[in-house]
Design a protein around this motif. Structure first.
Motif, PDB file in Angstrom:
ATOM      1  N   MET A  83      -2.632 -21.731  -1.060  1.00 10.10           N
ATOM      2  CA  MET A  83      -2.192 -21.884  -2.437  1.00 10.10           C
ATOM      3  C   MET A  83      -3.361 -21.556  -3.357  1.00 10.10           C
ATOM      4  O   MET A  83      -4.480 -21.946  -3.108  1.00 10.10           O
ATOM      5  N   TRP A  84      -3.021 -20.838  -4.415  1.00 13.03           N
ATOM      6  CA  TRP A  84      -4.013 -20.462  -5.405  1.00 13.03           C
ATOM      7  C   TRP A  84      -3.559 -20.979  -6.762  1.00 13.03           C
ATOM      8  O   TRP A  84      -2.373 -20.953  -7.074  1.00 13.03           O
ATOM      9  N   LEU A  85      -4.507 -21.411  -7.581  1.00 10.30           N
ATOM     10  CA  LEU A  85      -4.217 -21.869  -8.930  1.00 10.30           C
ATOM     11  C   LEU A  85      -4.672 -20.775  -9.905  1.00 10.30           C
ATOM     12  O   LEU A  85      -5.796 -20.289  -9.827  1.00 10.30           O
ATOM     13  N   ILE A  86      -3.783 -20.386 -10.788  1.00  9.46           N
ATOM     14  CA  ILE A  86      -4.075 -19.350 -11.782  1.00  9.46           C
ATOM     15  C   ILE A  86      -3.959 -19.990 -13.151  1.00  9.46           C
ATOM     16  O   ILE A  86      -2.970 -20.656 -13.445  1.00  9.46           O
ATOM     17  N   ARG A  87      -4.963 -19.774 -13.997  1.00  9.84           N
ATOM     18  CA  ARG A  87      -4.986 -20.395 -15.326  1.00  9.84           C
ATOM     19  C   ARG A  87      -4.921 -19.341 -16.430  1.00  9.84           C
ATOM     20  O   ARG A  87      -5.575 -18.323 -16.334  1.00  9.84           O
ATOM     21  N   GLY A  88      -4.142 -19.639 -17.448  1.00  4.67           N
ATOM     22  CA  GLY A  88      -4.082 -18.793 -18.634  1.00  4.67           C
ATOM     23  C   GLY A  88      -2.947 -17.787 -18.609  1.00  4.67           C
ATOM     24  O   GLY A  88      -2.610 -17.217 -17.577  1.00  4.67           O
ATOM     25  N   LYS A  90      -2.481 -14.676 -19.801  1.00  2.19           N
ATOM     26  CA  LYS A  90      -2.698 -13.282 -19.402  1.00  2.19           C
ATOM     27  C   LYS A  90      -2.806 -13.135 -17.889  1.00  2.19           C
ATOM     28  O   LYS A  90      -2.188 -12.249 -17.298  1.00  2.19           O
ATOM     29  N   LYS A  91      -3.564 -14.009 -17.247  1.00  3.60           N
ATOM     30  CA  LYS A  91      -3.710 -13.944 -15.786  1.00  3.60           C
ATOM     31  C   LYS A  91      -2.382 -14.226 -15.081  1.00  3.60           C
ATOM     32  O   LYS A  91      -2.069 -13.620 -14.054  1.00  3.60           O
ATOM     33  N   ILE A  92      -1.614 -15.145 -15.636  1.00  3.23           N
ATOM     34  CA  ILE A  92      -0.314 -15.480 -15.047  1.00  3.23           C
ATOM     35  C   ILE A  92       0.639 -14.287 -15.160  1.00  3.23           C
ATOM     36  O   ILE A  92       1.298 -13.909 -14.185  1.00  3.23           O
ATOM     37  N   ILE A  93       0.711 -13.680 -16.337  1.00  2.00           N
ATOM     38  CA  ILE A  93       1.582 -12.512 -16.523  1.00  2.00           C
ATOM     39  C   ILE A  93       1.155 -11.393 -15.584  1.00  2.00           C
ATOM     40  O   ILE A  93       1.995 -10.739 -14.956  1.00  2.00           O
ATOM     41  N   ASN A  94      -0.150 -11.173 -15.460  1.00  2.00           N
ATOM     42  CA  ASN A  94      -0.649 -10.134 -14.546  1.00  2.00           C
ATOM     43  C   ASN A  94      -0.212 -10.401 -13.110  1.00  2.00           C
ATOM     44  O   ASN A  94       0.158  -9.478 -12.376  1.00  2.00           O
ATOM     45  N   LYS A  95      -0.253 -11.657 -12.681  1.00  2.00           N
ATOM     46  CA  LYS A  95       0.161 -12.011 -11.316  1.00  2.00           C
ATOM     47  C   LYS A  95       1.670 -11.804 -11.155  1.00  2.00           C
ATOM     48  O   LYS A  95       2.134 -11.315 -10.123  1.00  2.00           O
ATOM     49  N   GLU A  96       2.462 -12.172 -12.153  1.00  2.00           N
ATOM     50  CA  GLU A  96       3.907 -11.931 -12.100  1.00  2.00           C
ATOM     51  C   GLU A  96       4.187 -10.437 -11.898  1.00  2.00           C
ATOM     52  O   GLU A  96       4.970 -10.066 -11.019  1.00  2.00           O
ATOM     53  N   ILE A  97       3.544  -9.613 -12.694  1.00  2.00           N
ATOM     54  CA  ILE A  97       3.744  -8.164 -12.624  1.00  2.00           C
ATOM     55  C   ILE A  97       3.310  -7.633 -11.258  1.00  2.00           C
ATOM     56  O   ILE A  97       4.013  -6.832 -10.635  1.00  2.00           O
ATOM     57  N   GLU A  98       2.181  -8.098 -10.778  1.00  2.00           N
ATOM     58  CA  GLU A  98       1.676  -7.674  -9.467  1.00  2.00           C
ATOM     59  C   GLU A  98       2.675  -8.007  -8.356  1.00  2.00           C
ATOM     60  O   GLU A  98       2.969  -7.169  -7.498  1.00  2.00           O
ATOM     61  N   LEU A  99       3.203  -9.220  -8.379  1.00  2.00           N
ATOM     62  CA  LEU A  99       4.152  -9.627  -7.344  1.00  2.00           C
ATOM     63  C   LEU A  99       5.449  -8.825  -7.418  1.00  2.00           C
ATOM     64  O   LEU A  99       6.002  -8.427  -6.390  1.00  2.00           O
ATOM     65  N   ILE A 100       5.931  -8.580  -8.631  1.00  2.00           N
ATOM     66  CA  ILE A 100       7.155  -7.788  -8.780  1.00  2.00           C
ATOM     67  C   ILE A 100       6.919  -6.366  -8.271  1.00  2.00           C
ATOM     68  O   ILE A 100       7.750  -5.809  -7.554  1.00  2.00           O
ATOM     69  N   ILE A 156       5.215 -21.687 -12.438  1.00  2.00           N
ATOM     70  CA  ILE A 156       4.455 -21.600 -13.684  1.00  2.00           C
ATOM     71  C   ILE A 156       4.828 -22.772 -14.585  1.00  2.00           C
ATOM     72  O   ILE A 156       6.012 -23.046 -14.803  1.00  2.00           O
ATOM     73  N   TYR A 157       3.780 -23.427 -15.103  1.00  2.00           N
ATOM     74  CA  TYR A 157       3.958 -24.605 -15.949  1.00  2.00           C
ATOM     75  C   TYR A 157       3.095 -24.469 -17.197  1.00  2.00           C
ATOM     76  O   TYR A 157       2.068 -23.787 -17.179  1.00  2.00           O
ATOM     77  N   SER A 217       6.576 -23.586 -28.592  1.00  9.45           N
ATOM     78  CA  SER A 217       5.922 -22.497 -27.867  1.00  9.45           C
ATOM     79  C   SER A 217       4.942 -23.050 -26.829  1.00  9.45           C
ATOM     80  O   SER A 217       4.335 -24.094 -27.035  1.00  9.45           O
ATOM     81  N   PRO A 218       4.765 -22.326 -25.702  1.00 11.02           N
ATOM     82  CA  PRO A 218       3.793 -22.772 -24.700  1.00 11.02           C
ATOM     83  C   PRO A 218       2.377 -22.708 -25.244  1.00 11.02           C
ATOM     84  O   PRO A 218       2.049 -21.812 -26.029  1.00 11.02           O
ATOM     85  N   LEU A 219       1.559 -23.661 -24.832  1.00  9.94           N
ATOM     86  CA  LEU A 219       0.147 -23.681 -25.222  1.00  9.94           C
ATOM     87  C   LEU A 219      -0.661 -22.962 -24.145  1.00  9.94           C
ATOM     88  O   LEU A 219      -0.789 -23.461 -23.022  1.00  9.94           O
ATOM     89  N   ASN A 220      -1.184 -21.796 -24.487  1.00 12.77           N
ATOM     90  CA  ASN A 220      -1.856 -20.935 -23.521  1.00 12.77           C
ATOM     91  C   ASN A 220      -2.926 -21.660 -22.711  1.00 12.77           C
ATOM     92  O   ASN A 220      -3.006 -21.518 -21.495  1.00 12.77           O
ATOM     93  N   GLU A 221      -3.733 -22.456 -23.380  1.00 12.74           N
ATOM     94  CA  GLU A 221      -4.845 -23.116 -22.691  1.00 12.74           C
ATOM     95  C   GLU A 221      -4.386 -24.134 -21.647  1.00 12.74           C
ATOM     96  O   GLU A 221      -5.166 -24.562 -20.807  1.00 12.74           O
ATOM     97  N   THR A 222      -3.103 -24.501 -21.671  1.00 20.65           N
ATOM     98  CA  THR A 222      -2.593 -25.469 -20.689  1.00 20.65           C
ATOM     99  C   THR A 222      -1.756 -24.792 -19.595  1.00 20.65           C
ATOM    100  O   THR A 222      -1.304 -25.460 -18.676  1.00 20.65           O
ATOM    101  N   SER A 223      -1.551 -23.502 -19.702  1.00 22.00           N
ATOM    102  CA  SER A 223      -0.669 -22.790 -18.777  1.00 22.00           C
ATOM    103  C   SER A 223      -1.334 -22.580 -17.423  1.00 22.00           C
ATOM    104  O   SER A 223      -2.457 -22.093 -17.340  1.00 22.00           O
ATOM    105  N   ILE A 224      -0.598 -22.972 -16.366  1.00 18.45           N
ATOM    106  CA  ILE A 224      -1.095 -22.781 -15.003  1.00 18.45           C
ATOM    107  C   ILE A 224       0.032 -22.251 -14.117  1.00 18.45           C
ATOM    108  O   ILE A 224       1.197 -22.439 -14.411  1.00 18.45           O
ATOM    109  N   ALA A 225      -0.387 -21.581 -13.060  1.00 15.17           N
ATOM    110  CA  ALA A 225       0.578 -21.112 -12.072  1.00 15.17           C
ATOM    111  C   ALA A 225       0.034 -21.449 -10.696  1.00 15.17           C
ATOM    112  O   ALA A 225      -1.176 -21.394 -10.463  1.00 15.17           O
TER     113      ALA A 225
END
Length: 152
Positions: free
Chosen positions: A1-6, A8-18, A102-103, A112-120
């Motif tokens: 398991m990996w933790l991804i923060r923020g 932009k990084k989360i969106i990048n991981k979503e795109i990568e997986l798709i 993603i939370y 709206s989501p608070l970017n600094e609290t976003s994790i995946a």
């Protein structure tokens, strides 16, 4: 398991997986990030011609203080999208082998989501991902039945 923060990084991981999905992508979308809609629309459009894509989405979310209809934003004839009452979380399962949860915390005034609290949490355990994928299909089947009943 990996933790991804923020965001932009989360969106990048979503795109990568798709992008690397070979058979299917199943998503539960309870919210969207501000810069995510256009990125998702583009990659989902390209992939939907090659693989199965299923989405369960909350009817609406808030982006830039505006109410956004998720289904309308991501609509595509090659994608199965049903509205569902979901909490403010997201989940993506790719090929039943890996998944992303993603939370985020949300601004109480704007919704709206608070970017600094976003994790995946990126999970690469196929056994766990398959379990969630099986559950996704059960919920998708119920959403499909509910959608058909509303049309009658």
């Amino acid at each position: 398991m990996w933790l991804i923060r923020g965001e932009k990084k989360i969106i990048n991981k979503e795109i990568e997986l798709i992008k690397k999905a070979k058979n299917r992508v199943n998503m539960r979308i309870g919210f969207l990030f501000e810069n995510e809609v256009q990125e998702l629309k583009k990659i989902l459009k390209n992939k939907s011609e090659k693989i199965e894509i299923n989405i369960l989405a909350s009817p609406n979310c808030i982006i830039n203080n505006k109410k956004v209809n998720i289904k309308k934003e991501l609509e595509n004839p090659n994608i199965t999208i049903y509205n569902a009452n979901l909490p403010y979380v997201k989940m993506m399962i790719c090929d039943g082998k890996e998944m992303l949860h993603i939370y985020s915390k949300f601004n109480e005034k704007t919704g709206s989501p608070l970017n600094e609290t976003s994790i995946a949490m990126w999970n690469q355990y196929p056994e766990i991902s398959k379990n969630y994928d099986d559950r996704f299909y059960k919920v998708l089947k119920k959403a499909k039945i509910n959608n058909m009943n509303k049309k009658i």
